[in-house]
Motif scaffolding. Structure first.
Motif, mmCIF file in Angstrom:
data_model
loop_
_atom_site.group_PDB
_atom_site.id
_atom_site.type_symbol
_atom_site.label_atom_id
_atom_site.label_comp_id
_atom_site.label_asym_id
_atom_site.label_seq_id
_atom_site.Cartn_x
_atom_site.Cartn_y
_atom_site.Cartn_z
ATOM 1 N N ALA A 1 0.826 -1.209 0.000
ATOM 2 C CA ALA A 1 0.000 0.000 0.000
ATOM 3 C C ALA A 1 0.862 1.262 0.000
ATOM 4 C CB ALA A 1 -0.939 -0.011 1.201
ATOM 5 N N ILE A 2 1.931 1.254 0.772
ATOM 6 C CA ILE A 2 2.830 2.416 0.810
ATOM 7 C C ILE A 2 3.506 2.620 -0.541
ATOM 8 C CG2 ILE A 2 4.998 3.286 1.801
ATOM 9 C CD1 ILE A 2 4.084 1.973 4.462
ATOM 10 N N LEU A 3 4.000 1.547 -1.150
ATOM 11 C CA LEU A 3 4.678 1.665 -2.443
ATOM 12 C C LEU A 3 3.720 2.110 -3.551
ATOM 13 C CD1 LEU A 3 6.999 -1.463 -2.319
ATOM 14 C CD2 LEU A 3 7.672 0.935 -2.120
ATOM 15 N N ILE A 4 2.507 1.602 -3.530
ATOM 16 C CA ILE A 4 1.514 2.009 -4.539
ATOM 17 C C ILE A 4 1.163 3.478 -4.365
ATOM 18 C CG2 ILE A 4 -0.907 1.726 -5.218
ATOM 19 C CD1 ILE A 4 0.816 -0.390 -6.400
ATOM 20 N N THR A 5 0.995 3.912 -3.122
ATOM 21 C CA THR A 5 0.677 5.314 -2.864
ATOM 22 C C THR A 5 1.812 6.222 -3.319
ATOM 23 O OG1 THR A 5 -0.665 4.651 -0.971
ATOM 24 C CG2 THR A 5 -0.004 6.957 -1.082
ATOM 25 N N CYS A 6 3.038 5.845 -3.029
ATOM 26 C CA CYS A 6 4.189 6.647 -3.468
ATOM 27 C C CYS A 6 4.320 6.631 -4.988
ATOM 28 C CB CYS A 6 5.473 6.129 -2.836
ATOM 29 S SG CYS A 6 5.545 6.369 -1.063
ATOM 30 N N GLY A 7 4.004 5.513 -5.603
ATOM 31 C CA GLY A 7 4.107 5.408 -7.054
ATOM 32 C C GLY A 7 3.069 6.232 -7.781
ATOM 33 N N ASN A 8 1.940 6.489 -7.144
ATOM 34 C CA ASN A 8 0.882 7.251 -7.792
ATOM 35 C C ASN A 8 1.106 8.754 -7.739
ATOM 36 O OD1 ASN A 8 -0.608 5.125 -8.761
ATOM 37 N ND2 ASN A 8 -1.730 4.867 -6.860
ATOM 38 N N VAL A 9 2.230 9.185 -7.206
ATOM 39 C CA VAL A 9 2.570 10.601 -7.231
ATOM 40 C C VAL A 9 2.745 11.042 -8.686
ATOM 41 C CG1 VAL A 9 4.353 12.269 -6.599
ATOM 42 C CG2 VAL A 9 3.573 10.594 -4.935
ATOM 43 N N PRO B 1 1.237 10.294 -12.016
ATOM 44 C CA PRO B 1 0.000 9.605 -12.406
ATOM 45 C C PRO B 1 0.155 8.451 -13.401
ATOM 46 C CG PRO B 1 -0.336 11.955 -12.378
ATOM 47 C CD PRO B 1 1.124 11.733 -12.156
ATOM 48 N N VAL B 2 0.661 8.676 -14.574
ATOM 49 C CA VAL B 2 0.713 7.617 -15.578
ATOM 50 C C VAL B 2 1.778 6.582 -15.240
ATOM 51 C CG1 VAL B 2 1.128 7.125 -18.021
ATOM 52 C CG2 VAL B 2 -0.176 9.147 -17.346
ATOM 53 N N LEU B 3 2.948 7.039 -14.842
ATOM 54 C CA LEU B 3 4.037 6.128 -14.523
ATOM 55 C C LEU B 3 3.665 5.219 -13.355
ATOM 56 C CD1 LEU B 3 6.979 5.273 -15.097
ATOM 57 C CD2 LEU B 3 7.664 6.914 -13.358
ATOM 58 N N GLY B 4 3.052 5.778 -12.332
ATOM 59 C CA GLY B 4 2.682 4.978 -11.167
ATOM 60 C C GLY B 4 1.656 3.921 -11.495
ATOM 61 N N ALA B 5 0.676 4.302 -12.290
ATOM 62 C CA ALA B 5 -0.403 3.367 -12.607
ATOM 63 C C ALA B 5 0.063 2.243 -13.525
ATOM 64 C CB ALA B 5 -1.568 4.110 -13.235
ATOM 65 N N LEU B 6 0.881 2.561 -14.487
ATOM 66 C CA LEU B 6 1.261 1.550 -15.477
ATOM 67 C C LEU B 6 2.536 0.799 -15.131
ATOM 68 C CD1 LEU B 6 0.509 3.542 -18.736
ATOM 69 C CD2 LEU B 6 -0.896 1.809 -17.632
ATOM 70 N N ALA B 7 3.562 1.522 -14.741
ATOM 71 C CA ALA B 7 4.878 0.901 -14.593
ATOM 72 C C ALA B 7 5.160 0.375 -13.197
ATOM 73 C CB ALA B 7 5.968 1.900 -14.987
ATOM 74 N N ILE B 8 4.453 0.870 -12.203
ATOM 75 C CA ILE B 8 4.751 0.460 -10.832
ATOM 76 C C ILE B 8 3.668 -0.446 -10.254
ATOM 77 C CG2 ILE B 8 5.108 1.310 -8.479
ATOM 78 C CD1 ILE B 8 6.482 3.742 -9.721
ATOM 79 N N ALA B 9 2.414 -0.067 -10.449
ATOM 80 C CA ALA B 9 1.312 -0.816 -9.828
ATOM 81 C C ALA B 9 1.205 -2.246 -10.354
ATOM 82 C CB ALA B 9 -0.007 -0.083 -10.039
ATOM 83 N N GLY B 10 1.395 -2.438 -11.644
ATOM 84 C CA GLY B 10 1.278 -3.779 -12.221
ATOM 85 C C GLY B 10 2.291 -4.764 -11.663
ATOM 86 N N PRO B 11 3.586 -4.449 -11.743
ATOM 87 C CA PRO B 11 4.580 -5.378 -11.195
ATOM 88 C C PRO B 11 4.454 -5.590 -9.684
ATOM 89 C CG PRO B 11 5.621 -3.864 -12.710
ATOM 90 C CD PRO B 11 4.219 -3.382 -12.517
ATOM 91 N N LEU B 12 4.085 -4.545 -8.954
ATOM 92 C CA LEU B 12 3.924 -4.719 -7.508
ATOM 93 C C LEU B 12 2.729 -5.616 -7.193
ATOM 94 C CD1 LEU B 12 4.715 -1.196 -6.038
ATOM 95 C CD2 LEU B 12 6.075 -3.264 -5.846
ATOM 96 N N THR B 13 1.666 -5.488 -7.973
ATOM 97 C CA THR B 13 0.501 -6.353 -7.768
ATOM 98 C C THR B 13 0.856 -7.800 -8.072
ATOM 99 O OG1 THR B 13 -0.945 -4.509 -8.341
ATOM 100 C CG2 THR B 13 -1.907 -6.712 -8.398
ATOM 101 N N TYR B 14 1.645 -8.018 -9.111
ATOM 102 C CA TYR B 14 2.119 -9.371 -9.399
ATOM 103 C C TYR B 14 2.951 -9.909 -8.240
ATOM 104 C CZ TYR B 14 4.724 -13.238 -11.343
ATOM 105 O OH TYR B 14 5.288 -14.473 -11.530
#
Length: 85
Positions: free
Chosen positions: A23-31, A33-46
């Motif tokens: 949750a902390i990494l996803i929140t920091c990644g969404n700072v 917008p596009v990079l956090g949603a596409l490049a960070i959230a997907g691999p972290l969810t995996y």
């Protein structure tokens, strides 16, 4: 099904900590917008899925496995860029 539930019950503390880290990494990644949603959230969810799946099979939770999804992205990008040349 019962065995997976029993294995997860033994590791509820580490699994909760992994969820908080996620949750902390996803929140920091969404700072960003596009990079956090596409490049960070997907691999972290995996990585989160990988941890819980491995733990349900009786494996011990390793916190660094949250970054496991980024290994596949590196391999994909290497293959993609080598095929363009």
């Amino acid at each position: 099904k019962r065995l997976g539930k029993q294995n997860m019950k033994l590791q509820w503390g580490p699994s909760l900590l992994v969820l908080v880290i996620y949750a902390i990494l996803i929140t920091c990644g969404n700072v960003i917008p596009v990079l956090g949603a596409l490049a960070i959230a997907g691999p972290l969810t995996y990585g989160l899925y990988y941890i819980y799946h491995y733990a349900s099979k009786g494996g011990k939770i390793n916190y660094w496995d949250i970054f496991k999804g980024f290994e596949n992205i590196v391999i994909f990008l290497k293959r993609y860029y080598s095929s363009i040349k």
